[in-house]
Design an enzyme around this catalytic site. Structure first.
Site, PDB file in Angstrom:
ATOM      1  N   VAL A 261      61.243   2.135  89.114  1.00  0.00           N
ATOM      2  CA  VAL A 261      61.133   3.551  88.750  1.00  0.00           C
ATOM      3  C   VAL A 261      62.523   4.137  88.509  1.00  0.00           C
ATOM      4  O   VAL A 261      62.775   4.816  87.511  1.00  0.00           O
ATOM      5  CB  VAL A 261      60.412   4.330  89.881  1.00  0.00           C
ATOM      6  CG1 VAL A 261      60.318   5.803  89.521  1.00  0.00           C
ATOM      7  CG2 VAL A 261      59.035   3.741  90.117  1.00  0.00           C
TER       8      VAL A 261
ATOM      9  N   PRO B 266      38.820  45.177  38.512  1.00  0.00           N
ATOM     10  CA  PRO B 266      37.497  44.614  38.798  1.00  0.00           C
ATOM     11  C   PRO B 266      37.212  43.270  38.131  1.00  0.00           C
ATOM     12  O   PRO B 266      36.176  42.676  38.398  1.00  0.00           O
ATOM     13  CB  PRO B 266      36.554  45.689  38.262  1.00  0.00           C
ATOM     14  CG  PRO B 266      37.340  46.429  37.247  1.00  0.00           C
ATOM     15  CD  PRO B 266      38.786  46.310  37.584  1.00  0.00           C
TER      16      PRO B 266
ATOM     17  N   ASP C 185      42.405  37.093  46.684  1.00  0.00           N
ATOM     18  CA  ASP C 185      41.064  37.195  47.248  1.00  0.00           C
ATOM     19  C   ASP C 185      40.041  36.476  46.405  1.00  0.00           C
ATOM     20  O   ASP C 185      40.238  36.257  45.223  1.00  0.00           O
ATOM     21  CB  ASP C 185      40.625  38.665  47.184  1.00  0.00           C
ATOM     22  CG  ASP C 185      41.097  39.415  48.381  1.00  0.00           C
ATOM     23  OD1 ASP C 185      41.575  38.783  49.312  1.00  0.00           O
ATOM     24  OD2 ASP C 185      40.968  40.653  48.350  1.00  0.00           O
TER      25      ASP C 185
ATOM     26  N   LYS D 119      37.801  35.727  51.379  1.00  0.00           N
ATOM     27  CA  LYS D 119      37.005  36.034  52.562  1.00  0.00           C
ATOM     28  C   LYS D 119      35.550  36.151  52.157  1.00  0.00           C
ATOM     29  O   LYS D 119      35.238  36.441  51.021  1.00  0.00           O
ATOM     30  CB  LYS D 119      37.434  37.398  53.142  1.00  0.00           C
ATOM     31  CG  LYS D 119      38.785  37.387  53.742  1.00  0.00           C
ATOM     32  CD  LYS D 119      39.044  38.691  54.451  1.00  0.00           C
ATOM     33  CE  LYS D 119      39.102  39.853  53.489  1.00  0.00           C
ATOM     34  NZ  LYS D 119      39.436  41.105  54.169  1.00  0.00           N
TER      35      LYS D 119
ATOM     36  N   GLY E  74      41.230  42.417  44.759  1.00  0.00           N
ATOM     37  CA  GLY E  74      40.279  42.920  43.766  1.00  0.00           C
ATOM     38  C   GLY E  74      40.308  44.442  43.736  1.00  0.00           C
ATOM     39  O   GLY E  74      40.493  45.085  44.765  1.00  0.00           O
ATOM     40  N   GLY E  75      40.155  45.016  42.562  1.00  0.00           N
ATOM     41  CA  GLY E  75      40.090  46.478  42.458  1.00  0.00           C
ATOM     42  C   GLY E  75      41.380  47.129  42.864  1.00  0.00           C
ATOM     43  O   GLY E  75      42.464  46.762  42.392  1.00  0.00           O
ATOM     44  N   ASP E  76      41.293  48.099  43.748  1.00  0.00           N
ATOM     45  CA  ASP E  76      42.465  48.817  44.259  1.00  0.00           C
ATOM     46  C   ASP E  76      42.678  48.418  45.721  1.00  0.00           C
ATOM     47  O   ASP E  76      41.718  48.328  46.482  1.00  0.00           O
ATOM     48  CB  ASP E  76      42.199  50.328  44.166  1.00  0.00           C
ATOM     49  CG  ASP E  76      43.402  51.120  44.642  1.00  0.00           C
ATOM     50  OD1 ASP E  76      44.189  51.557  43.786  1.00  0.00           O
ATOM     51  OD2 ASP E  76      43.566  51.276  45.873  1.00  0.00           O
TER      52      ASP E  76
ATOM     53  N   ALA F 106      36.516  49.209  41.554  1.00  0.00           N
ATOM     54  CA  ALA F 106      35.217  48.821  40.993  1.00  0.00           C
ATOM     55  C   ALA F 106      34.443  50.037  40.473  1.00  0.00           C
ATOM     56  O   ALA F 106      33.812  49.974  39.423  1.00  0.00           O
ATOM     57  CB  ALA F 106      34.405  48.076  42.044  1.00  0.00           C
TER      58      ALA F 106
ATOM     59  N   MET G  15      29.807  47.016  48.316  1.00  0.00           N
ATOM     60  CA  MET G  15      29.245  46.023  49.247  1.00  0.00           C
ATOM     61  C   MET G  15      27.844  46.440  49.670  1.00  0.00           C
ATOM     62  O   MET G  15      27.466  46.318  50.833  1.00  0.00           O
ATOM     63  CB  MET G  15      30.146  45.886  50.496  1.00  0.00           C
ATOM     64  CG  MET G  15      31.556  45.457  50.156  1.00  0.00           C
ATOM     65  SD  MET G  15      32.687  45.516  51.559  1.00  0.00           S
ATOM     66  CE  MET G  15      33.240  47.204  51.508  1.00  0.00           C
TER      67      MET G  15
ATOM     68  N   GLY H  86      30.791  43.778  37.106  1.00  0.00           N
ATOM     69  CA  GLY H  86      31.261  44.804  36.175  1.00  0.00           C
ATOM     70  C   GLY H  86      32.577  44.423  35.508  1.00  0.00           C
ATOM     71  O   GLY H  86      33.444  43.832  36.138  1.00  0.00           O
TER      72      GLY H  86
HETATM   73  N1  SAH Z   1      39.198  46.956  46.665  1.00  0.00           N
HETATM   74  C1  SAH Z   1      38.033  46.728  45.848  1.00  0.00           C
HETATM   75  C2  SAH Z   1      36.730  46.734  46.636  1.00  0.00           C
HETATM   76  C3  SAH Z   1      36.617  45.625  47.614  1.00  0.00           C
HETATM   77  S1  SAH Z   1      35.101  45.649  48.442  1.00  0.00           S
HETATM   78  C4  SAH Z   1      38.006  47.765  44.742  1.00  0.00           C
HETATM   79  O1  SAH Z   1      38.754  48.727  44.796  1.00  0.00           O
HETATM   80  O2  SAH Z   1      37.223  47.606  43.831  1.00  0.00           O
HETATM   81  C5  SAH Z   1      34.136  44.567  47.490  1.00  0.00           C
HETATM   82  C6  SAH Z   1      33.059  45.298  46.730  1.00  0.00           C
HETATM   83  O3  SAH Z   1      33.599  45.873  45.565  1.00  0.00           O
HETATM   84  C7  SAH Z   1      31.966  44.403  46.222  1.00  0.00           C
HETATM   85  O4  SAH Z   1      31.003  44.124  47.211  1.00  0.00           O
HETATM   86  C8  SAH Z   1      31.395  45.238  45.125  1.00  0.00           C
HETATM   87  O5  SAH Z   1      30.541  46.225  45.624  1.00  0.00           O
HETATM   88  C9  SAH Z   1      32.608  45.912  44.563  1.00  0.00           C
HETATM   89  N2  SAH Z   1      33.144  45.224  43.365  1.00  0.00           N
HETATM   90  C10 SAH Z   1      34.351  44.687  43.204  1.00  0.00           C
HETATM   91  N3  SAH Z   1      34.501  44.162  41.967  1.00  0.00           N
HETATM   92  C11 SAH Z   1      33.333  44.388  41.334  1.00  0.00           C
HETATM   93  C12 SAH Z   1      32.832  44.097  40.027  1.00  0.00           C
HETATM   94  N4  SAH Z   1      33.606  43.441  39.129  1.00  0.00           N
HETATM   95  N5  SAH Z   1      31.593  44.462  39.727  1.00  0.00           N
HETATM   96  C13 SAH Z   1      30.831  45.107  40.613  1.00  0.00           C
HETATM   97  N6  SAH Z   1      31.234  45.414  41.847  1.00  0.00           N
HETATM   98  C14 SAH Z   1      32.479  45.073  42.224  1.00  0.00           C
END
Ligand code: SAH
Length: 465
Positions: free
Chosen positions: A23, A226, A249, A271, A302-304, A333, A388, A417
């Site tokens: 050891v 969108p 996203d 998500k 997505g979106g804003d 959206a 949503m 859309g």
């Molecule tokens: N930050 C995003 C929203 C996020 S929550 C914005 O400002 O648009 C996610 C939701 O956004 C979805 O469930 C749906 O209701 C909507 N959404 C986002 N893109 C879309 C699209 N191209 N067409 C229809 N609904 C949309």
């Protein structure tokens, strides 16, 4: 935590080992490898230790232990099978403030020796705090298999360049970014393969790249709109084309991701619609990790970013670290879908305001109150836009009706859309949940509730006006 983990620089310092069996031999070998000057006290030495003593690698300083052997000693190991002797060594050492380990006796020890995985100069130490040496050995075995055998070569390469990198790259963020990239680069592989010339060339090139590029970390929370790439803002596009890393996203359309800088690192942090808070905090820490490593991070949403986008939490976390951050609005959206479906969200005669609401159930469970508020706004000629909203449509439309909204109120669902596959489904508050099920509406879809959603509402009213 019962012990303070540390690595002890024992080079050229005296270590005393009491005991000369198998050891003791293992501990002495370790001490010698760490560069200690080892003195050993034992009645008898193993053959190996005898040989080392004869070769002058260690001092056999006596057969019995005396306290005065502790003079000038930095560390003591007691490794005899005599418990009383071990105790005497421990007490004498502790009295003098010298760290002492008694093999297999944590109670008498002031420090314990961990199980190690040695990839010199990389060293992994495993301790169970003396609770289970067998568990420590099992962990060592799995770590042994998991860590590349030549890992030490990578560390040696880093050591050789450390000073030059420090001189060339100012700022800890830039250096960290450099090392992170280096350690995952070809240079690391070349070092492990023993190809030192190529490895050094690779490091040199990478260092040059980092030294000449601007690389203080920054974060932009960017709204991607969108889906239609032409709905990106000029600012969003510029930042996407300058980014080192883009975290995007699930909602961001592939046609938009295609517009990011070619050699940007693209990370899918998609998500599910139930996006748990854990996932969100993982994303936030990823943003911070890249940014503090000096990289230009675009968080593409997505979106804003500030409309149901959890951009607020990300902004707060980044600002808290003092990292430069920009927020770039996107077409949300509601406005995107409204435009491409030809549904004005406000209208002189039909809608005096517009509410962006979520169709997700509230965390406080007070769904009835939320729907009562919306019904009341709708009654005051506000268009209701549900984000949503597909999953809970039946429940929520029932509640709106229960709170006094007419079951014949026009409703439009806009699915996908602004994208080539867009669908607009018009119905009424009473029918919309069935329509969504029958037509197999899928996310992303938006629900627009109010007179403006009636087919031809706009032209009919204009004509009447
Ligand atoms: N930050 C995003 C929203 C996020 S929550 C914005 O400002 O648009 C996610 C939701 O956004 C979805 O469930 C749906 O209701 C909507 N959404 C986002 N893109 C879309 C699209 N191209 N067409 C229809 N609904 C949309």
């Amino acid at each position: 935590m019962d012990y303070f983990p540390t690595f002890f620089d024992i080079r050229h310092r005296r270590a005393l080992v009491v005991g000369g069996g198998q050891v003791a031999e293992r501990k002495i070998q370790l001490l010698l490898r760490a560069g200690a000057r080892v003195g050993v006290v034992a009645e008898q030495l193993t053959e190996n230790l005898n040989g080392r003593a004869a070769a002058g690698q260690l001092d056999a300083i006596g057969q019995t232990f005396h306290e005065d052997q502790l003079a000038g000693v930095a560390l003591v190991i007691a490794a005899t099978s005599d418990r009383d002797l071990n105790r005497a060594v421990a007490v004498a050492s502790r009295t003098r403030g010298i760290p002492v380990n008694v093999v297999d006796d944590p109670k008498l020890s002031s420090f314990i020796v961990p199980a190690i995985i040695d990839r010199d100069p990389v060293m992994v130490a495993v301790s169970t705090g003396g609770a289970s040496p067998v568990l420590a050995r099992l962990m060592r075995r799995s770590l042994e298999q998991w860590l590349p055998e030549k890992l030490g070569a990578v560390a040696r390469l880093a050591r050789a360049w450390r000073e030059r990198v420090g001189q060339r790259l100012g700022g800890i963020g830039r250096r960290r970014a450099f090392w992170e990239q280096l350690l995952e680069s070809d240079a690391a592989k070349q070092a492990q393969a023993g190809q030192w010339r190529q490895a050094n060339d690779s490091v040199s090139q990478l260092l040059e790249t980092h030294a000449t590029k601007r690389c203080s970390g920054s974060v932009a929370l960017v709204g991607a709109g969108p889906g239609d790439p032409e709905l990106l803002t000029l600012k969003a596009l510029r930042l996407m084309q300058q980014a080192d890393v883009v975290l995007y996203d699930r909602l961001v359309a592939p046609a938009i991701i295609d517009k990011c800088r070619r050699d940007a690192e693209l990370v899918d942090v998609g998500k599910t619609s139930s996006g748990s808070s854990d996932t969100q905090s993982d994303i936030t820490s990823m943003i911070l990790k890249y940014a503090t490593a000096g990289r230009r991070v675009v968080r593409l949403k997505g979106g804003d970013p500030f409309v149901f986008g959890r951009g607020g939490e990300e902004l707060e976390a980044v600002e808290a670290l003092g990292i430069e951050v920009t927020v770039v609005p996107g077409i949300t959206a509601a406005t995107g879908c409204a435009a491409s479906a030809g549904i004005p969200l406000t209208h002189r005669d039909l809608a005096h305001g517009c509410v962006l609401a979520t169709g997700q159930l509230r965390s406080d469970g007070d769904e009835t109150a939320a729907m009562a508020e919306l019904a009341e706004l709708a009654a005051r000629k506000h268009t209701i836009v549900l984000y949503m909203g597909i999953g809970n449509l039946a429940l929520q439309t029932q509640q709106l009706i229960a709170h006094g909204l007419s079951s014949s109120t026009p409703v439009a669902i806009v699915e996908n859309g602004t994208r080539p596959e867009q669908r607009v489904l018009r119905s009424s508050l009473a029918a919309v949940a069935n329509v969504a099920t029958r037509e197999r509406v899928r996310a992303p879809a938006l629900v627009i509730i109010g007179e403006v959603a009636r087919a031809n509402a706009y032209s009919t009213q204009s004509a009447a006006a």
